[in-house]
Structure formats: C-alpha cells, structure tokens
Design an enzyme around this catalytic site. Structure first.
Site, PDB file in Angstrom:
ATOM      1  N   THR A   1       0.873  -1.173   0.000  1.00 14.30           N
ATOM      2  CA  THR A   1       0.000   0.000   0.000  1.00 14.30           C
ATOM      3  C   THR A   1       0.905   1.217   0.000  1.00 14.30           C
ATOM      4  OG1 THR A   1      -1.729  -1.086   1.205  1.00 14.30           O
ATOM      5  CG2 THR A   1      -1.827   1.260   1.173  1.00 14.30           C
TER       6      THR A   1
ATOM      7  N   THR B   1     -13.466   1.648  12.445  1.00 19.44           N
ATOM      8  CA  THR B   1     -14.470   1.821  13.484  1.00 19.44           C
ATOM      9  C   THR B   1     -14.058   2.861  14.515  1.00 19.44           C
ATOM     10  OG1 THR B   1     -13.504  -0.028  14.707  1.00 19.44           O
ATOM     11  CG2 THR B   1     -15.372  -0.498  13.238  1.00 19.44           C
TER      12      THR B   1
END
EC number: 2.3.1.35
Length: 385
Positions: free
Chosen positions: A180, A385
């Site tokens: 990434t 979250t």
C-alpha cells in the site's frame, strides 16, 4: 516541511476536497509543461483497483504523460464498474481543466477499500486544482498520505544539473510485490523511454519490492517515474544509479514509518547463489512476525533468522552460514559465544541490522522492514471503526 521544489517544468497542487473525514488535504495533482517519457510498476494483486488497471493499460500503449492525479482516503477498489467509471471521470476532469488529453493523465487512489468515491467533492476539487499550482513538492507529499506519520521525500541533482525528486506514501499493508504505497519520481532530465522501461523493473525489485511491514500486498500500489526533458540529456548510467538511490531512500523511509513501528529493520544477505535468492532470504526475515517481535523486544534470538532463511527458498549451507546482529557475530556454522546483554543493548537503536552470509555464492541482496509492536494491532483494529 523541507521546502523541496519540483524539477523544472513540473507544478503541483494539493487541497482538502472532503474525502478524508479529518479534513486534511486529500486531493492533489502534478502536471508537466511538456510531454513526459515514463515508467510504471503496479501491484501484482489480482484484485487491483481501477487506477492500477487503467494506468497499466495506458503504459502498454506507450503514449506520453502530462499529469498525475492522486486522491487519498478512499482506495476506489472493489467498487465494480461504477468505480472504474469514476476513475476515468477523474482523468477526464483533470484533462479538461488542464486542456490535455485524458489519456495523458495518470490516476492514483489510496485509502479504505470498498467505498465509492464522493465524486461530487472530487470533481469540485479537480476544477479548482489549477488555481493552486506551484513548484512546491511538500504539500503534494503530505496530501498523498493515509496512515503515514510524516511525508516522505528524497531528491538528487545530477552532474548535468538535472534533478530527480521523489515522493512516497506507505505505512501499512506493505509487502514485496509492491504494497500500500505510492512512489512517484519526477525529473527534468531527458531520458529515452525504452531504456527507462527496460531498467525500471530491476530498480523497483531492489527497492520497493524489498520493503515489507506486515506481509499484506495492496490493491492500489504503484511506482511511477516521469521525465519531462526540460534540463536536457543526462548520462543514462548516472541517471539510473541516482534514480535507484532516490527510490532506495524512499523505500527505507516507508519501512521505518511502518504502522506502530519503533525501529527500522535492515537485513543484508551475502553469499547467495543469485540476487533473487539473496532478496528472498532478506525479505523473509523482514516479514517474519517472530523476528519482528524479537527486534521490538531487543532480543537477539538468531534462531529466528535461521528459521526465516530456511523457509525463504534460498539455498544455504548451514555449516558455512553466518549471522551477525548489529555487528556482533552470533552464529558461524554453529552457535558462537556472545554477551547477550551487550547485543540486546545494541538493538535499542533506531535501526537494527542483521547481516547474513548464506555460504553458497557471491550474490547479495538487502531488504527493509520494521519491528512489530502492540500499536500495529491497535491501529488496524480501529481502522474503520
């Protein structure tokens, strides 16, 4: 910020378009005054994002490039036909405001997977990007970040006066076969496209494909070099050496900034049959959770090195194999006596280096990673979250 500027003929802009909930800059672009020769490498993931597949298609056609558009905060991956259309629309929009062919615009997206881009915000931002263009590289380097703790840049000036400026992002989901990560290099040297493309895969293999943080390979990563030629011709050998140096610097910065990392892990392998086997051994050591944990705890547990080398696929002669930790020999075909407390103390450093000789040849390779801390788990447990 470093005050770094792009090479002659390149300008960039960065803005907060509202893609990131944090409100930080998340949309950026770089444009060249002239057509660029270029080279590209993208993730080998079979679930690659739309930006990677589109850039790869453009690369196959060999057309020149004039601009690069990057959004951070949203990977636009696993978003189906809608995501592919949105990616193309981004290129079309930037091409329109810059008055260049959309196929001369590369795209790059990074962030959370599986969410559609907020195209109203993206397109509105693109419309205003040209108003912000200047030569500063630092805002662009900051705008492409996701979980990075700081921007990553590197630069070099060639004997011809041409410059290479590199920027990168990457912190987690980092593993050989790309990661990434984005790595973009810009130069005003005039470099033949065929020669550049022939050399680029090996450079990427020794730099960005030698970085690992957590063993996970991304859907979106890519490395790109753009050459606009404004400074005139440069010696090809000098240029390629300098480009690899810039990319090596960026690769080490990515490894050192791994999610939750407290130290850089460097593994240097010699005595291998081939460079590929040396790199395989070094990479396997860097990705081993056991070795990474030992590095975090300053534990000179060289048995974990022996384990990683053995499963890497690299040929090794155990009776001739040697291992050193921070310059302290700990294994030489058999366990060597050493002061455990002294070696452990030497590991309390920003960089921990393992040197390994496989005892079967003359080839060398090096890889970079980081230690494994509880903070890595915390970052990724709370990512969405």
């Amino acid at each position: 910020m470093s005050g770094l500027t792009f090479p002659t003929g390149f300008t960039a802009a960065a803005m907060a378009a509202g893609i990131k909930p944090s409100g930080k800059t998340d949309l950026s672009g770089v444009t060249s005054a002239h057509d660029c020769t270029w080279a590209f490498a993208g993730t080998r993931s079979t679930t690659a994002a739309a930006c990677v597949t589109r850039n790869r298609d453009l690369y196959a056609h060999g057309a020149p490039v004039r601009a690069l558009l990057v959004n951070a905060g949203n990977a636009n991956a696993a978003t189906g036909r809608r995501g592919a259309n949105d990616n193309a629309d981004m290129a079309d929009a930037l091409g329109s405001v810059l008055n260049v062919d959309p196929e001369a615009v590369l795209t790059a997206s990074t962030g959370i997977i599986g969410h559609l881009l907020p195209m109203d915000k993206v397109l509105s931002g693109i419309e205003h990007l040209p108003d912000e263009l200047d030569s500063a590289a630092d805002p662009f380097a900051a705008a492409i970040m996701t979980t990075d703790t700081h921007p990553k840049t590197a630069s070099v000036t060639l004997s011809s006066g041409a410059r290479i400026v590199g920027t990168a992002k990457g912190s987690g989901m980092i593993h050989p076969d790309m990661a990434t990560m984005f790595a973009f290099a810009f130069t005003d040297a005039a470099i033949d496209q065929t020669a550049l493309r022939e050399a680029f895969p090996a450079i990427v293999n020794r730099t960005f494909n030698a970085v690992t943080v957590d063993g996970d390979t991304s859907t979106n990563d890519m490395a790109v070099v753009l050459c606009n030629g404004e400074a005139g011709p440069a010696d090809l050998t000098e240029f390629l050496t300098a480009l690899e140096g810039v990319m090596r610097d960026l690769a080490r910065q990515i490894a050192a900034d791994g999610e939750g990392a407290t130290k850089l892990l460097t593994v240097q392998v010699s005595g291998a049959r081939t460079e590929a086997e040396a790199l395989a051994a070094a990479r396997t050591c860097c990705v081993s959770p056991l070795l990474k944990s030992a590095v975090h705890g300053n534990d000179p547990n060289w048995g974990r090195v022996i384990m990683a080398v053995g499963r890497s696929g690299a040929q090794a002669d155990i009776e001739r194999l040697t291992v050193s930790v921070q310059g302290h020999p700990v294994f030489g075909g058999k366990p060597l006596p050493y002061d455990d407390a002294q070696v452990s103390a030497s590991m309390k450093a920003e960089e921990v280096v393992f040197t390994i000789d496989l005892g079967v040849g003359d080839a060398r390779g090096e890889a970079w990673g980081c230690d494994l801390s509880a903070e890595y788990v915390s970052i990724n447990a709370d990512y969405t979250t």
